[in-house]
Scaffold this active site. Structure first.
Site, short mmCIF file in Angstrom:
data_model
loop_
_atom_site.label_atom_id
_atom_site.label_comp_id
_atom_site.label_asym_id
_atom_site.label_seq_id
_atom_site.Cartn_x
_atom_site.Cartn_y
_atom_site.Cartn_z
N LYS A 156 0.87 -1.19 0.00
CA LYS A 156 0.00 0.00 0.00
C LYS A 156 0.90 1.23 0.00
CE LYS A 156 -4.34 1.18 0.07
NZ LYS A 156 -5.53 0.43 -0.37
N ASP A 174 -6.73 4.50 -4.81
CA ASP A 174 -7.42 4.40 -3.52
C ASP A 174 -8.03 5.79 -3.30
OD1 ASP A 174 -7.62 2.39 -1.06
OD2 ASP A 174 -7.31 4.36 -0.18
P1 NDP Z 1 -12.62 8.14 -3.39
O1 NDP Z 1 -11.55 9.12 -3.17
O2 NDP Z 1 -13.11 7.90 -4.78
O3 NDP Z 1 -13.91 8.49 -2.49
C1 NDP Z 1 -13.81 8.58 -1.13
C2 NDP Z 1 -15.15 9.02 -0.57
O4 NDP Z 1 -15.11 8.89 0.84
C3 NDP Z 1 -15.47 10.47 -0.85
O5 NDP Z 1 -16.86 10.63 -0.93
C4 NDP Z 1 -14.89 11.16 0.37
O6 NDP Z 1 -15.52 12.41 0.66
C5 NDP Z 1 -15.20 10.18 1.47
N1 NDP Z 1 -14.17 10.29 2.51
C6 NDP Z 1 -12.84 10.11 2.37
N2 NDP Z 1 -12.19 10.33 3.52
C7 NDP Z 1 -13.14 10.69 4.40
C8 NDP Z 1 -13.10 11.04 5.76
N3 NDP Z 1 -11.94 11.10 6.46
N4 NDP Z 1 -14.28 11.30 6.37
C9 NDP Z 1 -15.45 11.25 5.66
N5 NDP Z 1 -15.53 10.93 4.37
C10 NDP Z 1 -14.40 10.64 3.74
O7 NDP Z 1 -12.09 6.77 -2.76
P2 NDP Z 1 -12.58 5.27 -3.03
O8 NDP Z 1 -14.03 5.25 -3.29
O9 NDP Z 1 -11.65 4.67 -4.00
O10 NDP Z 1 -12.26 4.59 -1.62
C11 NDP Z 1 -13.21 4.55 -0.55
C12 NDP Z 1 -12.84 3.45 0.41
O11 NDP Z 1 -12.80 2.18 -0.27
C13 NDP Z 1 -11.46 3.58 1.08
O12 NDP Z 1 -11.52 3.03 2.37
C14 NDP Z 1 -10.58 2.69 0.21
O13 NDP Z 1 -9.44 2.24 0.90
C15 NDP Z 1 -11.54 1.55 -0.07
N6 NDP Z 1 -11.25 0.72 -1.24
C16 NDP Z 1 -11.08 1.27 -2.47
C17 NDP Z 1 -10.86 0.45 -3.55
C18 NDP Z 1 -10.74 0.98 -4.93
O14 NDP Z 1 -10.64 0.19 -5.86
N7 NDP Z 1 -10.79 2.29 -5.15
C19 NDP Z 1 -10.73 -1.00 -3.41
C20 NDP Z 1 -11.01 -1.48 -2.08
C21 NDP Z 1 -11.24 -0.63 -1.04
P3 NDP Z 1 -14.76 13.77 0.30
O15 NDP Z 1 -14.82 13.86 -1.19
O16 NDP Z 1 -15.53 14.82 1.00
O17 NDP Z 1 -13.35 13.62 0.81
O1 2IT Z 2 -7.88 -1.32 -0.93
C1 2IT Z 2 -7.80 -1.84 -2.05
O2 2IT Z 2 -7.98 -3.05 -2.23
C2 2IT Z 2 -7.52 -0.96 -3.20
N1 2IT Z 2 -7.42 0.25 -3.03
C3 2IT Z 2 -7.31 -1.55 -4.57
C4 2IT Z 2 -5.93 -2.12 -4.70
C5 2IT Z 2 -5.54 -2.58 -6.07
O3 2IT Z 2 -4.36 -2.89 -6.22
O4 2IT Z 2 -6.37 -2.64 -6.97
#
Ligand code: NDP
Ligand code: 2IT
Length: 445
Positions: free
Chosen positions: A125, A165
């Site tokens: 990560k 992420d």
């Molecule tokens: P994005 O940046 O696309 O979206 C994040 C969202 O969460 C936004 O709406 C953001 O709001 C909100 N957010 C972020 N930080 C905070 C905080 N501290 N408090 C409140 N709201 C918050 O990220 P992703 O959708 O990619 O990721 C979301 C989650 O999913 C994370 O935990 C990530 O680790 C996990 N994840 C992501 C994967 C991926 O493929 N992208 C895979 C597996 C897990 P704002 O815009 O206001 O900051």
């Molecule tokens: O938390 C997660 O699994 C991710 N942000 C995606 C990682 C990846 O390598 O696709």
């Protein structure tokens, strides 16, 4: 004290300033008692000491110049946690809260998550405390280029393969990949989540959210039920949240609540995803804009309420770590919620998780439920290695299959170890067993 208790004490002492890492490690270690305290081979091999200690933790300076010519410095990290079953694999996060504790918890979770996918990927990560909000496109590009000017020397298609992420989507992956290619003069699959015209996989953008809904659906099928007619509340409005909402709606559910870090929307008619995508993914605006377009939607500031106050059948936390607390868990149960599926990594606090499990909620832990993203990253790596591009339907079918496989592994492990329905234990144990076997086979490394 048992071996597991000793290791928990060790983590608490050695990593005292790292609360998120301690939280993630404790949850996993607690689940492993049932295996590790029964067989002295693990203690003799120092398996847990090795599992919790990253193979490598890289920290670096990222200097960059803003549009006004002022120099800024951010702190970047890459944790290469565990390569027992494959090259390090995991996303990169850009968020002001990023620190060593957060990157380590994410890398540790990723190691077990990647194991659950059944694909050959180790855990890694990365990230930095850069805040992309309010930055111009050129500032983001210069930042990404500076980030990669250091990171490039540590990664490679068979060494370590980053992805997106929080705060890192297709735009940022593009800027980082471009800089990598420029430095090494090599067009390889060193990143996933790439654009579709330069090695990306169809279905990767949607994969995490879709995968989350697929695994919950897999469970619903076991009780002869489905998403049709269910009311769903989702936190976040980023990549994971939006595509979870899209798949849930396509299966007949109504998504009535979504949030960002400033507040949440309740839209009883069902969230309009065209508007949501335009506001959050295209214009990168705040959620208040959604309520300006849809006058029947109600916006509440984060300081005045919680998205989890909205009564629902299924809650999907898809924003960030520690965003669903014990009071939220109590509210959800009181209001009739039956399922909680973690799209984010560790969104539910320990006491909230225990409360939900203790009150008959079907609880899907992130390392299983959000594994669709990294699984499809694995499929992107396969396509890059073979220089092929699969159709959306091919990738989606494989994703569905992988999520069904993950459900089966965690469900079977929970039953085998005497805790049927406890998917936290099931996912931790099933993920651990494969990594532990690989580590034991490979000697003291
Ligand atoms: P994005 O940046 O696309 O979206 C994040 C969202 O969460 C936004 O709406 C953001 O709001 C909100 N957010 C972020 N930080 C905070 C905080 N501290 N408090 C409140 N709201 C918050 O990220 P992703 O959708 O990619 O990721 C979301 C989650 O999913 C994370 O935990 C990530 O680790 C996990 N994840 C992501 C994967 C991926 O493929 N992208 C895979 C597996 C897990 P704002 O815009 O206001 O900051
Ligand atoms: O938390 C997660 O699994 C991710 N942000 C995606 C990682 C990846 O390598 O696709």
């Amino acid at each position: 004290m048992s071996y597991v208790d000793n290791i928990i004490a060790l983590v608490e002492k050695k990593d005292a300033g790292q609360p998120e890492f301690i939280q993630a490690a404790k949850e996993v270690l607690d689940s492993l008692r049932i295996i590790v305290d029964q067989d002295s081979i693990y203690e003799k091999a120092g398996l847990l000491e090795r599992l919790i200690e990253p193979e490598r933790m890289i920290a670096f300076r990222i200097p960059w110049v803003d549009d006004a010519g002022k120099v800024h410095v951010n702190r970047g990290f890459r944790v290469q946690y565990n390569s027992a079953i494959g090259p390090y694999k995991g996303g990169i996060r850009f968020h002001p809260s990023v620190n060593q504790s957060i990157i380590k918890f994410l890398g540790f979770e990723q190691t077990l998550k990647n194991s659950l996918t059944g694909l050959p990927m180790g855990g890694g990560k990365g990230g930095c405390d850069f805040d992309p909000k309010g930055k111009s496109e050129n500032e983001v590009m210069r930042f990404c280029q500076s980030f990669m000017t250091e990171l490039y020397r540590h990664i490679g298609p068979d060494t370590d393969v980053p992805a997106g992420d929080i705060g890192v989507g297709a735009r940022e992956v593009g800027f980082m990949y471009g800089q990598y290619k420029r430095i090494v003069n090599n067009f390889t699959g060193v990143f996933t989540g790439k654009g579709l015209t330069w090695g990306g996989s169809l279905g990767r953008t949607e994969a995490t959210g879709y995968g989350l809904v697929y695994i919950v659906d897999e469970y619903l099928k076991t009780i002869s039920d489905g998403f049709k007619g269910k009311k769903v509340v989702i936190s976040g409005s980023g990549n994971v949240a939006i595509f979870a909402a899209q798949k849930a709606q396509s299966l007949g559910a109504t998504v009535i609540g979504m949030s960002d870090s400033n507040g949440f929307i309740c839209h009883k008619e069902g969230i309009n995803l065209d508007t949501m995508k335009d506001v959050k993914l295209v214009k990168r605006e705040r959620l208040t804009k959604y309520a300006e377009v849809h006058k029947d939607a109600v916006y509440t500031e984060a300081s005045k309420g919680r998205v989890w106050d909205i009564a629902c059948d299924i809650a999907l936390p898809c924003a960030t770590q520690n965003e669903l607390f014990i009071d939220d868990a109590k509210n959800l149960v009181k209001n009739g919620c039956k399922i909680v599926g973690e799209g984010a990594n560790m969104p539910t606090t320990m006491d909230a998780t225990e409360y939900l499990l203790g009150n008959g909620i079907a609880f899907f832990p992130g390392k299983a439920a959000n594994a669709g993203g990294v699984s499809t990253s694995g499929l992107e790596m396969s396509q890059n290695s073979t220089r092929l591009s699969w159709s959306f339907d091919e990738v989606d079918a494989k994703l569905k299959n992988i999520m069904a496989g993950i459900f089966k592994s965690m469900d079977s492990a929970a039953k085998e170890y005497g805790k049927p329905g406890n998917f936290v234990l099931g996912a931790n144990v099933a993920g651990f067993k494969k990594v532990a076997k690989a580590m034991l086979d490979q000697g003291v490394i």
